[in-house]
Write an enzyme that holds these catalytic residues in place. Structure first.
Site, PDB file in Angstrom:
ATOM      1  N   GLU A  74      12.658  49.248  40.579  1.00  8.76           N
ATOM      2  CA  GLU A  74      12.071  48.241  41.480  1.00  8.76           C
ATOM      3  C   GLU A  74      10.551  48.383  41.598  1.00  8.76           C
ATOM      4  O   GLU A  74       9.962  47.939  42.579  1.00  8.76           O
ATOM      5  CB  GLU A  74      12.714  48.327  42.867  1.00  8.76           C
ATOM      6  CG  GLU A  74      14.230  48.197  42.895  1.00  8.76           C
ATOM      7  CD  GLU A  74      14.742  46.797  42.579  1.00  8.76           C
ATOM      8  OE1 GLU A  74      14.023  46.014  41.936  1.00  8.76           O
ATOM      9  OE2 GLU A  74      15.881  46.507  42.978  1.00  8.76           O
ATOM     10  N   TYR A 120      10.481  45.592  70.077  1.00  9.74           N
ATOM     11  CA  TYR A 120      10.155  46.549  69.013  1.00  9.74           C
ATOM     12  C   TYR A 120      10.373  45.986  67.621  1.00  9.74           C
ATOM     13  O   TYR A 120       9.682  46.376  66.680  1.00  9.74           O
ATOM     14  CB  TYR A 120      10.882  47.896  69.227  1.00  9.74           C
ATOM     15  CG  TYR A 120       9.979  48.846  69.951  1.00  9.74           C
ATOM     16  CD1 TYR A 120       9.674  48.626  71.284  1.00  9.74           C
ATOM     17  CD2 TYR A 120       9.352  49.900  69.305  1.00  9.74           C
ATOM     18  CE1 TYR A 120       8.787  49.446  71.953  1.00  9.74           C
ATOM     19  CE2 TYR A 120       8.464  50.720  69.963  1.00  9.74           C
ATOM     20  CZ  TYR A 120       8.184  50.498  71.278  1.00  9.74           C
ATOM     21  OH  TYR A 120       7.291  51.295  71.926  1.00  9.74           O
TER      22      TYR A 120
HETATM   23  P1  13P Z   1      16.586  52.603  41.645  1.00 20.34           P
HETATM   24  O1  13P Z   1      17.619  53.704  41.599  1.00 20.34           O
HETATM   25  O2  13P Z   1      16.070  52.242  40.259  1.00 20.34           O
HETATM   26  O3  13P Z   1      15.470  52.918  42.613  1.00 20.34           O
HETATM   27  O4  13P Z   1      17.305  51.310  42.178  1.00 20.34           O
HETATM   28  C1  13P Z   1      18.040  51.413  43.382  1.00 20.34           C
HETATM   29  C2  13P Z   1      18.005  50.139  44.158  1.00 20.34           C
HETATM   30  O5  13P Z   1      18.046  50.181  45.363  1.00 20.34           O
HETATM   31  C3  13P Z   1      17.955  48.849  43.433  1.00 20.34           C
HETATM   32  O6  13P Z   1      17.630  47.833  44.309  1.00 20.34           O
END
Ligand code: 13P
Length: 208
Positions: A74, A120
Site C-alpha cells: 500500500e 473527540y
Molecule cells: P501489506 O501486508 O502489504 O501491508 O498489506 C496489508 C493490507 O492491509 C492491505 O490493505
C-alpha cells in the site's frame, strides 16, 4: 525524534493496536516520516503485533525502498496522503471492524459516512471522512483517488476495505484511528435510532 526512537515507537504502537483488536493477521500498515528525510514503513505481510524495529522498511524521500524488508503493497496509499497533506507525519491504515463495516454499507453519504456524534471524533479525525470507491488492495490506481479525497480530509474510508488516517505525528494518527473506530461503533449502534448530532456550530467550535 531520532530514527531509532521512531522505529521503537512504531513497533510499540502497532503492537498496542494489534493487542486491542484494531488489526488481525497481517492486515494494516503504518508509515512515519523521518526528520532526517524519507520514511519508515511496515513490511508487506507483516503482523502489526510482531514487528521488528530493525527490519522495518526504510524508504527514501521518493518512497523507494533503500533498506529493511520489502515495504507494504500500500505504499501508493501512503504516498498519496503525504503528497496531499504536507503536514502529515504519519499514516495508519487498518481493517478495523466497525469502520470497515461502515465502508460496506450501501446507503451512506459518500461525502461523510460517519456523522458528528461526539467531539473527540471531530477533534481527532476532522470535519469530514470521505468514502473512496473500492480498489483491489495494493492497486496503484488507488493513489490519485486517495490524494483527491485527502486534500481536504485528514482521513478517508476505503469502500469494503478499511480506514486510512493521517496525523502530524504517529501518536496523533493512532489516536485518530482509534477515535474513528469508536465513532463507527457508535454510528452502527445508533443506526435506526433518532440521534442528536453535534450542530454545525458545535463542530466548527471544535475545529477553531
Ligand atoms: P501489506 O501486508 O502489504 O501491508 O498489506 C496489508 C493490507 O492491509 C492491505 O490493505
Amino acid at each position: 525524534m531520532t530514527e531509532q526512537e521512531a522505529r521503537a515507537q512504531l513497533v510499540e504502537l502497532a503492537s498496542s493496536l494489534f493487542a486491542r483488536g484494531f488489526s488481525v493477521g497481517s492486515a494494516g500498515n503504518i508509515s512515519v516520516r523521518l526528520e532526517e528525510g524519507g520514511y519508515l514503513m511496515t513490511p508487506t505481510n507483516s503482523s502489526l503485533g510482531r514487528l521488528s524495529a530493525e527490519r522495518l522498511s526504510r524508504l527514501d524521500a521518493d518512497f523507494c525502498p533503500i533498506a529493511g524488508d520489502k515495504p507494504s503493497k500500500e505504499v501508493f496509499m501512503h504516498r498519496a496522503f503525504y503528497t496531499a497533506r504536507p503536514e502529515a507525519g504519519a499514516v495508519v491504515h487498518l481493517h478495523s471492524t466497525m469502520a470497515t463495516a461502515v465502508g460496506c454499507l450501501a446507503d451512506v453519504d459518500t461525502e461523510n459516512p460517519i456523522p458528528p456524534l461526539t467531539p473527540y471524533f471531530v477533534m481527532r479525525v476532522g470535519r469530514r471522512l470521505p468514502l473512496v470507491p473500492y480498489f483491489r488492495p495494493g492497486d496503484p490506481a488507488m493513489g490519485p483517488a486517495i490524494a483527491a479525497a485527502a486534500r481536504d480530509a485528514r482521513a478517508v474510508l476505503l469502500a469494503n476495505h478499511g480506514p486510512v488516517v493521517s496525523g502530524r505525528t504517529l501518536v496523533d494518527a493512532v489516536y485518530a484511528a482509534e477515535e474513528l473506530e469508536e465513532a463507527a461503533r457508535l454510528f452502527l449502534l445508533l443506526r435506526g435510532a433518532s440521534s442528536r448530532l453535534l450542530t454545525p456550530a458545535q463542530v466548527e467550535a471544535l475545529l477553531a
